[in-house]
Design a protein around this motif. Structure first.
Motif, PDB file in Angstrom:
ATOM      1  N   GLU A  50     -11.986  -4.102   9.738  1.00 37.30           N
ATOM      2  CA  GLU A  50     -10.840  -3.454   9.104  1.00 37.30           C
ATOM      3  C   GLU A  50      -9.719  -4.434   8.766  1.00 37.30           C
ATOM      4  OE1 GLU A  50      -8.535  -0.769   7.265  1.00 37.30           O
ATOM      5  OE2 GLU A  50     -10.625  -0.508   7.893  1.00 37.30           O
ATOM      6  N   PRO A  51      -9.417  -5.453   9.622  1.00 33.66           N
ATOM      7  CA  PRO A  51      -8.397  -6.441   9.228  1.00 33.66           C
ATOM      8  C   PRO A  51      -8.733  -7.167   7.927  1.00 33.66           C
ATOM      9  CG  PRO A  51      -8.832  -6.604  11.577  1.00 33.66           C
ATOM     10  CD  PRO A  51      -9.881  -5.683  11.012  1.00 33.66           C
ATOM     11  N   VAL A  52     -10.015  -7.392   7.679  1.00 31.99           N
ATOM     12  CA  VAL A  52     -10.428  -8.036   6.429  1.00 31.99           C
ATOM     13  C   VAL A  52     -10.226  -7.079   5.262  1.00 31.99           C
ATOM     14  CG1 VAL A  52     -12.323  -9.168   5.215  1.00 31.99           C
ATOM     15  CG2 VAL A  52     -12.080  -9.454   7.689  1.00 31.99           C
ATOM     16  N   GLN A  53     -10.506  -5.789   5.482  1.00 31.71           N
ATOM     17  CA  GLN A  53     -10.272  -4.801   4.426  1.00 31.71           C
ATOM     18  C   GLN A  53      -8.798  -4.753   4.046  1.00 31.71           C
ATOM     19  OE1 GLN A  53     -12.717  -2.644   2.717  1.00 31.71           O
ATOM     20  NE2 GLN A  53     -10.869  -2.804   1.453  1.00 31.71           N
ATOM     21  N   GLU A  54      -7.916  -4.884   5.027  1.00 34.93           N
ATOM     22  CA  GLU A  54      -6.480  -4.884   4.740  1.00 34.93           C
ATOM     23  C   GLU A  54      -6.093  -6.075   3.866  1.00 34.93           C
ATOM     24  OE1 GLU A  54      -4.595  -4.797   8.533  1.00 34.93           O
ATOM     25  OE2 GLU A  54      -5.291  -2.776   9.023  1.00 34.93           O
ATOM     26  N   VAL A  55      -6.725  -7.211   4.095  1.00 34.51           N
ATOM     27  CA  VAL A  55      -6.471  -8.387   3.258  1.00 34.51           C
ATOM     28  C   VAL A  55      -6.958  -8.137   1.835  1.00 34.51           C
ATOM     29  CG1 VAL A  55      -7.169 -10.782   2.885  1.00 34.51           C
ATOM     30  CG2 VAL A  55      -6.418 -10.042   5.147  1.00 34.51           C
ATOM     31  N   LEU A  56      -8.151  -7.547   1.704  1.00 36.33           N
ATOM     32  CA  LEU A  56      -8.675  -7.229   0.378  1.00 36.33           C
ATOM     33  C   LEU A  56      -7.740  -6.279  -0.362  1.00 36.33           C
ATOM     34  CD1 LEU A  56     -12.428  -6.717   1.347  1.00 36.33           C
ATOM     35  CD2 LEU A  56     -11.483  -8.644   0.066  1.00 36.33           C
ATOM     36  N   ASP A  57      -7.179  -5.318   0.375  1.00 30.90           N
ATOM     37  CA  ASP A  57      -6.248  -4.378  -0.239  1.00 30.90           C
ATOM     38  C   ASP A  57      -4.991  -5.079  -0.728  1.00 30.90           C
ATOM     39  OD1 ASP A  57      -7.995  -2.316   0.273  1.00 30.90           O
ATOM     40  OD2 ASP A  57      -6.982  -1.655   2.105  1.00 30.90           O
ATOM     41  N   GLU A  58      -4.469  -6.024   0.070  1.00 27.82           N
ATOM     42  CA  GLU A  58      -3.279  -6.775  -0.321  1.00 27.82           C
ATOM     43  C   GLU A  58      -3.528  -7.572  -1.590  1.00 27.82           C
ATOM     44  OE1 GLU A  58       0.413  -8.813  -0.402  1.00 27.82           O
ATOM     45  OE2 GLU A  58      -0.178  -6.992   0.660  1.00 27.82           O
TER      46      GLU A  58
END
Length: 346
Positions: free
Chosen positions: A331-339
Motif C-alpha cells: 500500500e505505501p507503494v500505491q500511495e507513491v503511484l497515486d502521488e
C-alpha cells in the motif's frame, strides 16, 4: 503533483521495447537466444537468435530475474536458490533474465515464466490484473523494509532537492520502487514538477533511467549529472553515517558498519520512509499443488541456503530469507503511484 494518466505497460515506455527479449539458462548453463540492451537514453535494441523458449514443462519451472545492478551476475547470485528449490520441490529450475521490470510481468502473463524476482509495482499491477500472487516478501538480515536515497557529489553545489530544478538526475529502471518511484515521489513532495515521469518526461528536470549501479556511476563520472536516485544498497556505503536520519540507522540492513566507507564520498539529499522489500511472485494460473510446494520451500529458505561459495561477499544474493506477504503489504507503494499520477495497467 502530476495529472493522473494511464501507465502503458508495453508500448508507452521508452526503454521497454522488446519486452519478451529474455536471456536464460538452465541450472546456470546455456546462454539464451535473445537479449536486449538499453542505452543511457533509455532506448532499447534487440538481438535475436534462432529460437526462443516459451512455456516450461511440468517437470520444470521458469524463474524470471531482473538485474538491479549491471555489475552483478544475477543468475550466479540466484543459483543457490535454484538448487534449493530443486532439492525441496523436485523440479528443474530454469532461469531467464528480463530486459527490465515491465518485461517480468509480460513473461508471467504470457506463461514464459512461472515465478519471478519482481518490483513492488509489478506485484500491484499483477495482482490488479489477476496475473500474479505474492509468494513471499524477501528480507535481508531480518529487515523487511528498505530505503531509497537521492545523493549528489560534495562539490556539486546542490544542497537540497529544490536545487535540482533544471538539472539532470540519474535513476534506476523506470519501474524500480527505490530507484525511480520513491525518488520521484520525494522530488514531487519537495515541490518539483515530475511531469510525465516515470513513463514520460519530468517538467522541472531531466531524468535518465538505467539501473542502480549505472545511476551511481553516472553521477560520479559525468559532470552534467548532479544527483542520483537509487536504492540505499547502491549508494549508502558512499554516504557518511552522520548524514542519515535516525529511522534509517535503526531499521536499515545497510547500517552494517559500511556506511561512508566506500570511495568516492557522496552527499545525502533525501532519504525515503521505509519501503516494503521486493516480492517473489508466482503466476495465479500455475498448478496449485506446485505453487504450494514452491511457497512452502521459499518461506523456509535460510541464509545458508542462499550463499554461493564461488562468489565474493559483495556479489552474494542481497536477501537472506523470505517472509509471508500479500499485495496489501505494498500500500505505501500505491500511495507513491497515486502521488505521481500513475495508473498501472494497459
Amino acid at each position: 503533483m502530476a495529472s493522473r494518466r494511464e501507465f502503458i505497460r508495453t508500448a508507452g515506455i521508452t526503454g521497454v521495447a522488446g519486452l519478451t527479449a529474455l536471456s536464460g539458462c538452465t541450472g546456470g548453463g546455456d546462454d539464451s537466444e535473445a537479449a536486449t540492451t538499453t542505452s543511457e537514453s533509455g532506448e532499447s535494441s534487440e538481438t535475436e537468435a534462432t529460437s526462443t523458449t516459451t512455456e516450461s514443462s511440468p517437470e520444470s519451472i521458469m524463474f524470471a530475474l531482473t538485474p538491479a545492478e549491471s555489475d552483478v551476475d544475477v543468475e550466479a547470485q540466484y543459483q543457490p536458490l535454484f538448487n534449493y528449490i530443486e532439492s525441496e520441490v523436485g523440479v528443474t529450475v530454469e532461469s531467464t533474465v528480463a530486459a527490465d521490470y515491465a518485461a517480468v510481468l509480460q513473461a508471467l502473463d504470457s506463461g514464459q515464466a512461472d515465478i519471478a524476482d519482481a518490483a513492488p509495482a509489478i506485484a500491484i499491477q499483477g495482482g490488479n490484473e489477476d496475473i500474479t500472487e505474492v509468494i513471499g516478501i524477501r528480507i535481508a538480515y531480518g529487515a523487511s523494509r528498505y530505503f531509497s536515497l537521492i545523493t549528489t557529489t560534495p562539490d556539486s553545489g546542490i544542497e537540497e532537492l529544490t536545487d535540482l530544478e533544471g538539472e539532470t538526475v540519474a535513476f534506476a529502471d523506470r519501474l524500480s520502487t527505490s530507484g525511480s518511484l520513491f525518488p520521484l515521489y520525494m522530488m514531487s513532495k519537495a515541490g518539483l514538477d515530475t511531469g510525465g515521469a516515470p513513463d514520460g518526461n519530468p517538467a522541472d528536470f531531466e531524468a535518465q533511467f538505467s539501473d542502480h549501479s549505472t545511476a551511481r556511476e553516472t553521477l560520479v563520472n559525468r559532470d552534467d549529472v548532479v544527483a542520483a536516485g537509487t536504492g540505499a544498497f547502491s549508494t549508502a556505503p558512499h554516504v557518511p553515517e552522520d548524514q542519515f536520519p535516525e529511522q534509517f540507522l535503526e531499521m536499515s540492513a545497510e547500517n552494517d558498519g559500511d556506511l561512508g566507507t566506500e570511495s568516492p564520498e557522496l552527499q545525502l539529499l533525501a532519504c525515503s520512509d521505509p519501503i516494503p522489500r521486493a516480492p517473489i511472485l508466482g503466476r495465479t494460473d500455475m498448478d496449485q499443488d506446485l505453487y504450494a510446494d514452491i511457497e512452502e520451500a521459499l518461506l523456509n529458505v535460510t541464509e545458508e541456503d542462499l550463499i554461493n561459495e564461488d562468489l565474493e561477499d559483495d556479489q552474494q544474493l542481497w536477501f537472506t530469507g523470505v517472509d509471508e506477504g500479500s499485495v496489501d503489504d505494498y500500500e505505501p507503494v500505491q500511495e507513491v503511484l497515486d502521488e505521481l499520477g500513475v495508473t498501472l495497467g494497459q
